[in-house]
Design a protein around this motif. Structure first.
Motif, PDB file in Angstrom:
ATOM      1  N   ARG A   1       0.482  -1.357  -0.062  1.00 54.92           N
ATOM      2  CA  ARG A   1      -0.057   0.111   0.314  1.00 54.92           C
ATOM      3  C   ARG A   1       0.992   1.547  -0.349  1.00 54.92           C
ATOM      4  NH1 ARG A   1      -5.725   1.572   2.743  1.00 54.92           N
ATOM      5  NH2 ARG A   1      -5.232   1.975   0.513  1.00 54.92           N
TER       6      ARG A   1
ATOM      7  N   LEU B   1     -10.397  -3.064   5.375  1.00 53.95           N
ATOM      8  CA  LEU B   1     -11.073  -4.128   4.714  1.00 53.95           C
ATOM      9  C   LEU B   1     -11.765  -4.589   6.116  1.00 53.95           C
ATOM     10  CD1 LEU B   1      -7.607  -6.368   3.413  1.00 53.95           C
ATOM     11  CD2 LEU B   1      -9.890  -4.825   2.220  1.00 53.95           C
TER      12      LEU B   1
ATOM     13  N   LEU C   1     -11.104 -12.774   4.343  1.00 50.90           N
ATOM     14  CA  LEU C   1     -11.260 -11.204   3.735  1.00 50.90           C
ATOM     15  C   LEU C   1     -10.184 -10.194   3.400  1.00 50.90           C
ATOM     16  CD1 LEU C   1     -13.240  -9.787   6.506  1.00 50.90           C
ATOM     17  CD2 LEU C   1     -14.135 -10.525   4.370  1.00 50.90           C
ATOM     18  N   LEU C   2      -8.861 -10.608   4.173  1.00 49.39           N
ATOM     19  CA  LEU C   2      -7.947 -10.937   3.598  1.00 49.39           C
ATOM     20  C   LEU C   2      -7.500 -11.627   1.866  1.00 49.39           C
ATOM     21  CD1 LEU C   2      -4.846  -9.093   3.987  1.00 49.39           C
ATOM     22  CD2 LEU C   2      -4.234 -10.673   4.904  1.00 49.39           C
TER      23      LEU C   2
ATOM     24  N   ARG D   1      -9.697 -12.906   0.078  1.00 54.76           N
ATOM     25  CA  ARG D   1     -10.453 -12.296  -1.210  1.00 54.76           C
ATOM     26  C   ARG D   1      -9.947 -10.735  -1.714  1.00 54.76           C
ATOM     27  NH1 ARG D   1     -16.476 -11.262   0.537  1.00 54.76           N
ATOM     28  NH2 ARG D   1     -15.330  -9.392   1.922  1.00 54.76           N
ATOM     29  N   GLU D   2      -8.924 -10.286  -0.931  1.00 52.87           N
ATOM     30  CA  GLU D   2      -8.569  -8.806  -1.676  1.00 52.87           C
ATOM     31  C   GLU D   2      -7.426  -9.079  -1.991  1.00 52.87           C
ATOM     32  OE1 GLU D   2      -7.265  -4.204  -2.087  1.00 52.87           O
ATOM     33  OE2 GLU D   2      -9.701  -6.001  -1.116  1.00 52.87           O
TER      34      GLU D   2
ATOM     35  N   LEU E   1      -9.019  -9.744  -5.461  1.00 54.71           N
ATOM     36  CA  LEU E   1      -9.340  -9.745  -6.443  1.00 54.71           C
ATOM     37  C   LEU E   1      -8.601  -8.186  -6.769  1.00 54.71           C
ATOM     38  CD1 LEU E   1     -12.424  -7.991  -3.443  1.00 54.71           C
ATOM     39  CD2 LEU E   1     -12.293  -9.377  -6.078  1.00 54.71           C
ATOM     40  N   ALA E   2      -7.450  -7.457  -5.775  1.00 50.38           N
ATOM     41  CA  ALA E   2      -6.093  -6.515  -6.040  1.00 50.38           C
ATOM     42  C   ALA E   2      -6.349  -7.212  -7.902  1.00 50.38           C
ATOM     43  CB  ALA E   2      -5.562  -6.534  -5.608  1.00 50.38           C
TER      44      ALA E   2
ATOM     45  N   GLY F   1     -10.228  -4.216  -6.688  1.00 51.90           N
ATOM     46  CA  GLY F   1      -9.545  -4.426  -4.757  1.00 51.90           C
ATOM     47  C   GLY F   1      -9.930  -2.808  -4.201  1.00 51.90           C
ATOM     48  N   ALA F   2      -9.923  -3.284  -2.803  1.00 53.58           N
ATOM     49  CA  ALA F   2     -10.426  -2.146  -1.989  1.00 53.58           C
ATOM     50  C   ALA F   2      -9.353  -1.541  -1.529  1.00 53.58           C
ATOM     51  CB  ALA F   2     -11.433  -2.506  -0.878  1.00 53.58           C
ATOM     52  N   LEU F   3      -8.165  -1.835  -1.555  1.00 52.01           N
ATOM     53  CA  LEU F   3      -6.898  -1.118  -1.397  1.00 52.01           C
ATOM     54  C   LEU F   3      -6.278  -0.624  -1.963  1.00 52.01           C
ATOM     55  CD1 LEU F   3      -5.831  -4.038   1.405  1.00 52.01           C
ATOM     56  CD2 LEU F   3      -7.321  -1.754   1.615  1.00 52.01           C
TER      57      LEU F   3
END
Length: 361
Positions: free
Chosen positions: A46, A167, A219-220, A222-223, A226-227, A232-234
């Motif tokens: 990040r 997350l 959840l981590l 899954r992220e 997605l990334a 992804g959300a991050l």
């Protein structure tokens, strides 16, 4: 459980401690041990995505008041090599265990300088970066120092701000949960007894300080998936997400087996945490031959598992050692005929040759 559609399903089974009746629930926290390293890597990614860190730049000048002693002064040690256990740093066998009753919590610089009984020797480079894979808690302590020096923020707070809160990992955090939180699993030693401290305390947060739930860890994961697809959300771009698990080049040296031996010794002293020091978690070793090679490496034609490719084909057709109930690498032995029968067979063969020779003449 993480479903194909990204939904998380969870169920609790068992007890939180061997000496009590508290049941495991879907929100029960466990010491996540070296899963901490995955969260640490995501924190770094990040900051790299924001342009605050460079994954491949030398860490020199970014470690505050401490400097990493290096095996080669001109060799660059980067965050990428440290995160992939290629930084040239090896853990001492008796280091990086949990705190015992009465021990003071060391500062991160005390750990790096080797000024605490849990880390009696300084963290240092012992080989060139990128030369070999060596599993290292100490390497992640160096990463934690880089993060602290670069952001001026305690690591637990940084991880919460950059990963855990975005997350929705509400039942996760770095550091031992407070005593008034009863829905937390206790640590157990190798015999299955609850340790004296009840909850193991590993003061090396980036390497082993995470407490979490299976649902939060899902959840981590899954992220990260997605990334890789750029959604992804991050805000980690796919190029960075794909680079995260990619190791640098180098041959493995020691690695998880060395860490497993160290944790087994901690377990024998009654210091094992949840999934941290129990020997059954050590990687399974392949059988070794007389020259130190695994049995499945002795011949190029031998496939993993001890059967050569021809044996596997015969087994698939219903023949071969496996189909006859034999163990892999065990040859079928043809029973020998009695000695008198073998002598008679040799005499018969010799007579046949003489008759053949007489017929030709």
């Amino acid at each position: 459980m993480l479903g194909e559609d990204g939904d998380v399903a969870a169920a609790g089974v068992g007890l939180l401690a061997a000496d009590g009746q508290r049941p495991v629930g879907t929100a029960s926290m466990f010491h996540a041990a070296s899963m901490s390293k995955l969260v640490t890597a995501v924190v770094v990614l990040r900051l790299v995505a924001r342009g605050l860190l460079d994954l491949d730049a030398d860490i020199a000048g970014r470690t505050g008041g401490w400097t990493l002693p290096r095996a080669q002064s001109d060799a660059a040690v980067s965050l990428r090599t440290l995160l992939s256990h290629h930084g040239g740093i090896e853990d001492d066998d008796d280091a990086f265990g949990p705190l015992r009753d009465g021990q003071a919590t060391p500062s991160l610089e005390e750990v790096l300088r080797g000024e605490h009984p849990l880390v009696p020797r300084p963290v240092r480079g012992v080989r060139a970066p990128g030369e070999a894979f060596v599993y290292s808690d100490a390497g992640y302590c160096v990463v934690e120092q880089v993060l602290a020096s670069s952001t001026r923020t305690p690591f637990a707070e940084l991880a919460r701000e950059l990963v855990l809160e975005p997350l929705g990992m509400a039942r996760s955090g770095f550091g031992v949960p407070p005593r008034d939180d009863a829905d937390v699993a206790d640590g157990h030693d190798a015999r299955g007894a609850v340790i004296a401290e009840r909850r193991p305390d590993y003061p090396y947060q980036a390497a082993a300080g995470l407490w979490s739930t299976p649902s939060d860890l899902a959840l981590l994961l899954r992220e990260l998936g997605l990334a890789l697809r750029g959604v992804g959300a991050l805000g980690i771009p796919p190029s960075l997400a794909a680079a995260q698990p990619a190791p640098a080049a180098g041959r493995p040296v020691g690695g998880p087996r060395r860490a497993a031996r160290r944790r087994a010794r901690a377990a024998a002293r009654g210091l094992a945490g949840m999934g941290r020091g129990v020997p059954v978690h050590a990687p399974r070793r392949a059988a070794r031959g007389p020259r130190g090679r695994r049995d499945d490496e002795r011949r190029p034609g031998r496939a993993p598992g001890g059967l050569d490719h021809g044996s596997r084909r015969r087994a698939a057709r219903g023949g071969g050692a496996v189909a006859r109930g034999l163990r892999p690498r065990q040859r079928a032995v043809r029973p020998r005929a009695p000695r008198a029968r073998r002598a008679a067979a040799r005499g018969s063969a010799a007579g046949s040759r003489r008759r053949s020779a007489g017929g030709r003449s």
